[in-house]
Design a protein around this motif. Structure first.
Motif, PDB file in Angstrom:
ATOM      1  N   LYS A  34       0.810  -1.223   0.000  1.00 51.33           N
ATOM      2  CA  LYS A  34       0.000   0.000   0.000  1.00 51.33           C
ATOM      3  C   LYS A  34       0.845   1.275   0.000  1.00 51.33           C
ATOM      4  CE  LYS A  34      -3.737   2.326   2.523  1.00 51.33           C
ATOM      5  NZ  LYS A  34      -4.642   2.226   3.710  1.00 51.33           N
ATOM      6  N   PRO A  35       1.892   1.396   0.825  1.00 51.57           N
ATOM      7  CA  PRO A  35       2.684   2.629   0.826  1.00 51.57           C
ATOM      8  C   PRO A  35       3.437   2.898  -0.477  1.00 51.57           C
ATOM      9  CG  PRO A  35       3.040   1.378   2.846  1.00 51.57           C
ATOM     10  CD  PRO A  35       2.315   0.482   1.904  1.00 51.57           C
ATOM     11  N   LEU A  36       3.564   1.890  -1.338  1.00 52.06           N
ATOM     12  CA  LEU A  36       4.282   2.082  -2.598  1.00 52.06           C
ATOM     13  C   LEU A  36       3.447   2.839  -3.628  1.00 52.06           C
ATOM     14  CD1 LEU A  36       6.033  -1.395  -3.100  1.00 52.06           C
ATOM     15  CD2 LEU A  36       6.886   0.648  -1.922  1.00 52.06           C
ATOM     16  N   PHE A  37       2.128   2.888  -3.439  1.00 52.99           N
ATOM     17  CA  PHE A  37       1.273   3.559  -4.413  1.00 52.99           C
ATOM     18  C   PHE A  37       1.475   5.073  -4.379  1.00 52.99           C
ATOM     19  CE2 PHE A  37      -0.899  -0.463  -4.373  1.00 52.99           C
ATOM     20  CZ  PHE A  37      -1.508  -0.550  -5.622  1.00 52.99           C
ATOM     21  N   PRO A  38       1.558   5.701  -5.548  1.00 57.94           N
ATOM     22  CA  PRO A  38       1.566   7.160  -5.596  1.00 57.94           C
ATOM     23  C   PRO A  38       0.142   7.680  -5.385  1.00 57.94           C
ATOM     24  CG  PRO A  38       1.467   6.288  -7.812  1.00 57.94           C
ATOM     25  CD  PRO A  38       1.561   5.089  -6.891  1.00 57.94           C
ATOM     26  N   SER A  39      -0.018   8.979  -5.362  1.00 51.36           N
ATOM     27  CA  SER A  39      -1.369   9.540  -5.333  1.00 51.36           C
ATOM     28  C   SER A  39      -2.092   9.133  -6.610  1.00 51.36           C
ATOM     29  CB  SER A  39      -1.310  11.065  -5.239  1.00 51.36           C
ATOM     30  OG  SER A  39      -2.605  11.610  -5.421  1.00 51.36           O
ATOM     31  N   LEU A  40      -3.291   8.627  -6.449  1.00 49.83           N
ATOM     32  CA  LEU A  40      -4.080   8.175  -7.602  1.00 49.83           C
ATOM     33  C   LEU A  40      -5.210   9.138  -7.931  1.00 49.83           C
ATOM     34  CD1 LEU A  40      -4.305   4.336  -6.834  1.00 49.83           C
ATOM     35  CD2 LEU A  40      -2.655   5.540  -8.280  1.00 49.83           C
ATOM     36  N   LEU A  41      -5.255  10.269  -7.270  1.00 53.49           N
ATOM     37  CA  LEU A  41      -6.310  11.255  -7.494  1.00 53.49           C
ATOM     38  C   LEU A  41      -6.270  11.766  -8.930  1.00 53.49           C
ATOM     39  CD1 LEU A  41      -8.610  12.915  -6.193  1.00 53.49           C
ATOM     40  CD2 LEU A  41      -6.886  14.662  -5.654  1.00 53.49           C
ATOM     41  N   MET A 234       7.305 -13.408  -1.331  1.00 54.51           N
ATOM     42  CA  MET A 234       6.899 -12.446  -2.353  1.00 54.51           C
ATOM     43  C   MET A 234       7.951 -11.350  -2.485  1.00 54.51           C
ATOM     44  SD  MET A 234       2.923 -11.893  -1.308  1.00 54.51           S
ATOM     45  CE  MET A 234       1.999 -13.236  -0.557  1.00 54.51           C
ATOM     46  N   LEU A 235       8.065 -10.852  -3.700  1.00 50.63           N
ATOM     47  CA  LEU A 235       8.959  -9.737  -4.003  1.00 50.63           C
ATOM     48  C   LEU A 235       8.109  -8.572  -4.500  1.00 50.63           C
ATOM     49  CD1 LEU A 235      12.015  -8.937  -4.308  1.00 50.63           C
ATOM     50  CD2 LEU A 235      11.761  -9.529  -6.721  1.00 50.63           C
ATOM     51  N   LEU A 236       8.221  -7.419  -3.838  1.00 51.48           N
ATOM     52  CA  LEU A 236       7.456  -6.227  -4.187  1.00 51.48           C
ATOM     53  C   LEU A 236       8.378  -5.214  -4.860  1.00 51.48           C
ATOM     54  CD1 LEU A 236       5.897  -7.697  -1.892  1.00 51.48           C
ATOM     55  CD2 LEU A 236       5.161  -5.479  -1.089  1.00 51.48           C
ATOM     56  N   VAL A 237       7.946  -4.678  -5.984  1.00 52.99           N
ATOM     57  CA  VAL A 237       8.790  -3.751  -6.746  1.00 52.99           C
ATOM     58  C   VAL A 237       7.983  -2.533  -7.177  1.00 52.99           C
ATOM     59  CG1 VAL A 237      10.224  -3.456  -8.802  1.00 52.99           C
ATOM     60  CG2 VAL A 237      10.207  -5.665  -7.621  1.00 52.99           C
ATOM     61  N   LYS A 238       8.595  -1.368  -7.033  1.00 49.17           N
ATOM     62  CA  LYS A 238       8.023  -0.128  -7.567  1.00 49.17           C
ATOM     63  C   LYS A 238       9.038   0.446  -8.544  1.00 49.17           C
ATOM     64  CE  LYS A 238       6.413   4.510  -6.289  1.00 49.17           C
ATOM     65  NZ  LYS A 238       6.189   5.460  -5.154  1.00 49.17           N
ATOM     66  N   ALA A 239       8.619   0.654  -9.793  1.00 47.65           N
ATOM     67  CA  ALA A 239       9.502   1.190 -10.823  1.00 47.65           C
ATOM     68  C   ALA A 239       8.813   2.371 -11.506  1.00 47.65           C
ATOM     69  CB  ALA A 239       9.849   0.114 -11.851  1.00 47.65           C
ATOM     70  N   LYS A 240       9.606   3.335 -11.916  1.00 50.20           N
ATOM     71  CA  LYS A 240       9.060   4.544 -12.539  1.00 50.20           C
ATOM     72  C   LYS A 240       9.586   4.682 -13.962  1.00 50.20           C
ATOM     73  CE  LYS A 240       8.483   9.506 -11.604  1.00 50.20           C
ATOM     74  NZ  LYS A 240       8.805  10.610 -10.659  1.00 50.20           N
TER      75      LYS A 240
END
Length: 242
Positions: A34-41, A234-240
């Motif tokens: 959950k904390p990996l999500f950017p603002s989705l507004l 599990m492996l969690l990844v955030k990429a931009k």
């Protein structure tokens, strides 16, 4: 990609899982994902392998104006429409590999526990990069390579039936793994850490977070949960997108 999730017995067993009954709050990785999500507004969100649609519902609740959930399983999509329907959400029966990935369409792409069914994962990374808008974010949760490497994907037990150790075999040989999940035969794909992380970097992504999922402090009080600290699952990844 195989479609075990439309098999009646498998689907019935999947429906009994706590994450199926209770949603994101019962998913062991959610406190880290959950904390990996950017603002989705005001954003557009694509969910690859949406299952029951829990992450689609989350995106809509966070203010996303357009959400598309894809899943190869017609049964999953039917359930998503019943449980997590919102005016901003469209659900579609479509495989991750079959989606058209229109250029510069999405602000955020999410995939939860689906990419370990994909053989050529680098191709998906390339397509996701294409479909993200500049600066868009790709967040995914995949079965950890230590978990997928073993043929049986299970503990080696003592004679008394206690977990002794978690076997890792043929780690550097990616490809198909036949195993049992929820009492059914399931085919998955093993990818190494190098394949996953370098696959992202080589396709124009910038890594922002890499985490290995572990139980929260609250979950550690559940009987038997301490065994989960002995194996990465599990492996969690955030990429931009640059």
């Amino acid at each position: 990609m195989n479609n075990e999730y439309d098999q009646e017995r498998f689907f019935e067993e999947y429906a009994k899982m706590s994450r199926s009954r209770e949603g994101l709050s019962a998913a062991g990785e959610w406190h880290q994902l959950k904390p990996l999500f950017p603002s989705l507004l005001g954003k557009a969100v694509l969910d690859l392998g949406c299952g029951y649609g829990w992450h689609c519902k989350f995106a809509a609740e966070q203010g996303a104006v357009r959400v598309l959930g894809l899943d190869l399983s017609g049964k999953m999509i039917e359930e998503a429409k019943k449980r997590n329907a919102e005016k901003e959400i469209e659900y579609r029966v479509c495989g991750i590999e079959e989606y058209e990935y229109p250029e510069h369409m999405w602000d955020c792409v999410v995939s939860n526990l689906a990419l370990h069914y994909i053989e050529h994962i680098e191709n998906i990374f390339q397509k996701v990069h294409k479909t993200l808008k500049p600066g868009g974010v790709f967040i995914f949760n995949i079965e950890h390579p230590v978990f997928t490497a073993g043929v049986g994907q299970d503990w080696v037990y003592t004679e008394a039936g206690e977990p002794q150790y978690w076997p890792v075999d043929d780690y550097f040989l990616p490809g198909e793994r036949s195993t049992h999940f929820l009492g059914c035969h399931v085919v998955k794909q093993h990818h190494t850490i190098t394949q996953i992380l370098m696959g992202l970097l080589n396709n124009g992504f910038e890594l922002e977070a890499v985490e290995e999922a572990k139980p929260s402090e609250e979950m550690m009080h559940i009987p038997g949960m301490k065994d989960e600290l002995r194996r990465p699952m599990m492996l969690l990844v955030k990429a931009k997108k640059k």
